[in-house]
Write a protein that holds these residues in place. Structure first.
Motif, PDB file in Angstrom:
ATOM      1  N   MET A   1       0.850  -1.195   0.000  1.00  0.00           N
ATOM      2  CA  MET A   1       0.000   0.000   0.000  1.00  0.00           C
ATOM      3  C   MET A   1       0.884   1.243   0.000  1.00  0.00           C
ATOM      4  O   MET A   1       1.934   1.268   0.638  1.00  0.00           O
ATOM      5  CB  MET A   1      -0.913   0.019   1.220  1.00  0.00           C
ATOM      6  N   PHE A   2       0.426   2.253  -0.733  1.00  0.00           N
ATOM      7  CA  PHE A   2       1.069   3.558  -0.744  1.00  0.00           C
ATOM      8  C   PHE A   2       0.041   4.591  -0.297  1.00  0.00           C
ATOM      9  O   PHE A   2      -1.163   4.438  -0.531  1.00  0.00           O
ATOM     10  CB  PHE A   2       1.573   3.915  -2.148  1.00  0.00           C
ATOM     11  N   PHE A   3       0.556   5.652   0.304  1.00  0.00           N
ATOM     12  CA  PHE A   3      -0.308   6.691   0.855  1.00  0.00           C
ATOM     13  C   PHE A   3       0.163   8.062   0.404  1.00  0.00           C
ATOM     14  O   PHE A   3       1.373   8.301   0.288  1.00  0.00           O
ATOM     15  CB  PHE A   3      -0.300   6.621   2.383  1.00  0.00           C
ATOM     16  N   ALA A   4      -0.797   8.943   0.157  1.00  0.00           N
ATOM     17  CA  ALA A   4      -0.503  10.341  -0.159  1.00  0.00           C
ATOM     18  C   ALA A   4      -0.615  11.125   1.137  1.00  0.00           C
ATOM     19  O   ALA A   4      -1.605  11.004   1.862  1.00  0.00           O
ATOM     20  CB  ALA A   4      -1.488  10.875  -1.194  1.00  0.00           C
ATOM     21  N   LYS A   5       0.414  11.920   1.406  1.00  0.00           N
ATOM     22  CA  LYS A   5       0.437  12.726   2.625  1.00  0.00           C
ATOM     23  C   LYS A   5       0.588  14.198   2.272  1.00  0.00           C
ATOM     24  O   LYS A   5       1.361  14.553   1.388  1.00  0.00           O
ATOM     25  CB  LYS A   5       1.620  12.336   3.513  1.00  0.00           C
ATOM     26  N   ASP A   6      -0.154  15.017   2.978  1.00  0.00           N
ATOM     27  CA  ASP A   6       0.025  16.463   2.935  1.00  0.00           C
ATOM     28  C   ASP A   6       0.573  16.826   4.306  1.00  0.00           C
ATOM     29  O   ASP A   6      -0.185  16.904   5.274  1.00  0.00           O
ATOM     30  CB  ASP A   6      -1.300  17.168   2.660  1.00  0.00           C
TER      31      ASP A   6
ATOM     32  N   GLY B   1       1.750  15.813   7.615  1.00  0.00           N
ATOM     33  CA  GLY B   1       1.509  14.590   8.378  1.00  0.00           C
ATOM     34  C   GLY B   1       0.136  13.992   8.163  1.00  0.00           C
ATOM     35  O   GLY B   1      -0.184  12.954   8.729  1.00  0.00           O
ATOM     36  N   ARG B   2      -0.682  14.633   7.345  1.00  0.00           N
ATOM     37  CA  ARG B   2      -2.061  14.182   7.144  1.00  0.00           C
ATOM     38  C   ARG B   2      -2.162  13.242   5.942  1.00  0.00           C
ATOM     39  O   ARG B   2      -1.715  13.585   4.847  1.00  0.00           O
ATOM     40  CB  ARG B   2      -2.968  15.386   6.923  1.00  0.00           C
ATOM     41  N   LEU B   3      -2.784  12.085   6.139  1.00  0.00           N
ATOM     42  CA  LEU B   3      -3.043  11.188   5.018  1.00  0.00           C
ATOM     43  C   LEU B   3      -4.226  11.706   4.229  1.00  0.00           C
ATOM     44  O   LEU B   3      -5.281  12.008   4.802  1.00  0.00           O
ATOM     45  CB  LEU B   3      -3.361   9.773   5.510  1.00  0.00           C
ATOM     46  N   VAL B   4      -4.060  11.794   2.902  1.00  0.00           N
ATOM     47  CA  VAL B   4      -5.123  12.331   2.050  1.00  0.00           C
ATOM     48  C   VAL B   4      -5.475  11.395   0.897  1.00  0.00           C
ATOM     49  O   VAL B   4      -6.373  11.685   0.113  1.00  0.00           O
ATOM     50  CB  VAL B   4      -4.766  13.737   1.517  1.00  0.00           C
ATOM     51  N   GLY B   5      -4.771  10.274   0.786  1.00  0.00           N
ATOM     52  CA  GLY B   5      -5.073   9.334  -0.280  1.00  0.00           C
ATOM     53  C   GLY B   5      -4.351   8.019  -0.069  1.00  0.00           C
ATOM     54  O   GLY B   5      -3.409   7.940   0.732  1.00  0.00           O
ATOM     55  N   MET B   6      -4.824   6.994  -0.781  1.00  0.00           N
ATOM     56  CA  MET B   6      -4.199   5.680  -0.655  1.00  0.00           C
ATOM     57  C   MET B   6      -4.482   4.836  -1.883  1.00  0.00           C
ATOM     58  O   MET B   6      -5.413   5.110  -2.649  1.00  0.00           O
ATOM     59  CB  MET B   6      -4.697   4.955   0.586  1.00  0.00           C
ATOM     60  N   ILE B   7      -3.672   3.802  -2.041  1.00  0.00           N
ATOM     61  CA  ILE B   7      -3.846   2.812  -3.090  1.00  0.00           C
ATOM     62  C   ILE B   7      -3.141   1.541  -2.621  1.00  0.00           C
ATOM     63  O   ILE B   7      -2.149   1.608  -1.896  1.00  0.00           O
ATOM     64  CB  ILE B   7      -3.261   3.304  -4.436  1.00  0.00           C
ATOM     65  N   GLY B   8      -3.671   0.414  -3.029  1.00  0.00           N
ATOM     66  CA  GLY B   8      -3.047  -0.842  -2.656  1.00  0.00           C
ATOM     67  C   GLY B   8      -3.069  -1.826  -3.809  1.00  0.00           C
ATOM     68  O   GLY B   8      -3.779  -1.639  -4.802  1.00  0.00           O
ATOM     69  N   ALA B   9      -2.278  -2.877  -3.668  1.00  0.00           N
ATOM     70  CA  ALA B   9      -2.282  -3.976  -4.619  1.00  0.00           C
ATOM     71  C   ALA B   9      -1.993  -5.258  -3.851  1.00  0.00           C
ATOM     72  O   ALA B   9      -1.264  -5.250  -2.857  1.00  0.00           O
ATOM     73  CB  ALA B   9      -1.249  -3.773  -5.713  1.00  0.00           C
ATOM     74  N   PHE B  10      -2.588  -6.334  -4.322  1.00  0.00           N
ATOM     75  CA  PHE B  10      -2.289  -7.633  -3.733  1.00  0.00           C
ATOM     76  C   PHE B  10      -2.063  -8.639  -4.844  1.00  0.00           C
ATOM     77  O   PHE B  10      -2.419  -8.419  -5.998  1.00  0.00           O
ATOM     78  CB  PHE B  10      -3.402  -8.092  -2.782  1.00  0.00           C
ATOM     79  N   TRP B  11      -1.439  -9.738  -4.492  1.00  0.00           N
ATOM     80  CA  TRP B  11      -1.155 -10.822  -5.425  1.00  0.00           C
ATOM     81  C   TRP B  11      -1.155 -12.114  -4.628  1.00  0.00           C
ATOM     82  O   TRP B  11      -1.121 -12.102  -3.403  1.00  0.00           O
ATOM     83  CB  TRP B  11       0.182 -10.593  -6.131  1.00  0.00           C
ATOM     84  N   GLN B  12      -1.200 -13.210  -5.342  1.00  0.00           N
ATOM     85  CA  GLN B  12      -1.208 -14.525  -4.702  1.00  0.00           C
ATOM     86  C   GLN B  12       0.053 -15.280  -5.078  1.00  0.00           C
ATOM     87  O   GLN B  12       0.705 -14.945  -6.070  1.00  0.00           O
ATOM     88  CB  GLN B  12      -2.439 -15.316  -5.139  1.00  0.00           C
TER      89      GLN B  12
END
Length: 180
Positions: free
Chosen positions: A69-74, A76-87
């Protein structure tokens, strides 16, 4: 990872430290509350999750053992996110699945979604076993759909009545792209 200025904002895209699990929980609950039709999880169900679950998810992402997972920060505030998974299953280990894409409404239209997509696609493209990347998007999420198309995702199908919230159904497009 990335640093860009948007109207006096310093947006960075990064992973979270393990002790930031409560920030992740807060952002995920915000996303589920603000955009209930965009996620298969519900705010109500996720609110009941014990703190150990949130910590465990962030730990798995930190270790990159089937999820990142990656997060967008402004600041110290988190303002966005995205993730990926695999098997690691023999027949499906070549597929990365993007999930949990969210940008706080006050930060939309400023390129943060693009930064998040670049971060996750770069990560998945650096993984030699990943050959295909897929995701699902509710048809009404036109800005998200356009973002995914900009990054080379193609619609390959439609799931009818994929989500039900109250008495309302939502259809979802399935999208994929092959490694760049």
């Amino acid at each position: 990872m990335s640093l860009r200025k948007f109207n006096k904002m310093n947006i960075t895209i990064s992973r979270l430290n393990l002790d930031e699990w409560s920030k992740y929980k807060k952002l995920r609950l915000e996303a589920l509350k603000n955009e209930p039709s965009s996620f298969s999880s519900s705010y109500e169900d996720s609110l009941k999750s014990p703190n150990d679950k949130w910590k465990e998810e962030l730990q798995k992402s930190h270790n990159e053992d089937s999820i990142v997972m990656f997060f967008a920060k402004d600041g110290g505030r988190l303002v966005g996110m995205i993730g990926a998974f695999w098997q690691d299953k023999e027949k499906t280990k070549h597929i990365g699945n993007i999930f949990g894409v969210y940008v706080n409404p006050g930060y939309r239209g400023k390129g943060i979604g693009k930064l998040l997509m670049e971060a996750i696609l770069n990560k998945l493209n650096d993984m030699p076993q990943i050959e295909k990347i897929k995701l699902g998007v509710v048809m009404q999420q036109t800005p998200a759909l356009k973002l995914y198309e900009k990054y080379g995702f193609k619609i390959i199908g439609k799931c009818t009545k994929e989500l039900k919230i109250g008495n309302e159904y939502y259809d979802e497009y399935l999208m994929e792209q092959f490694k760049r």
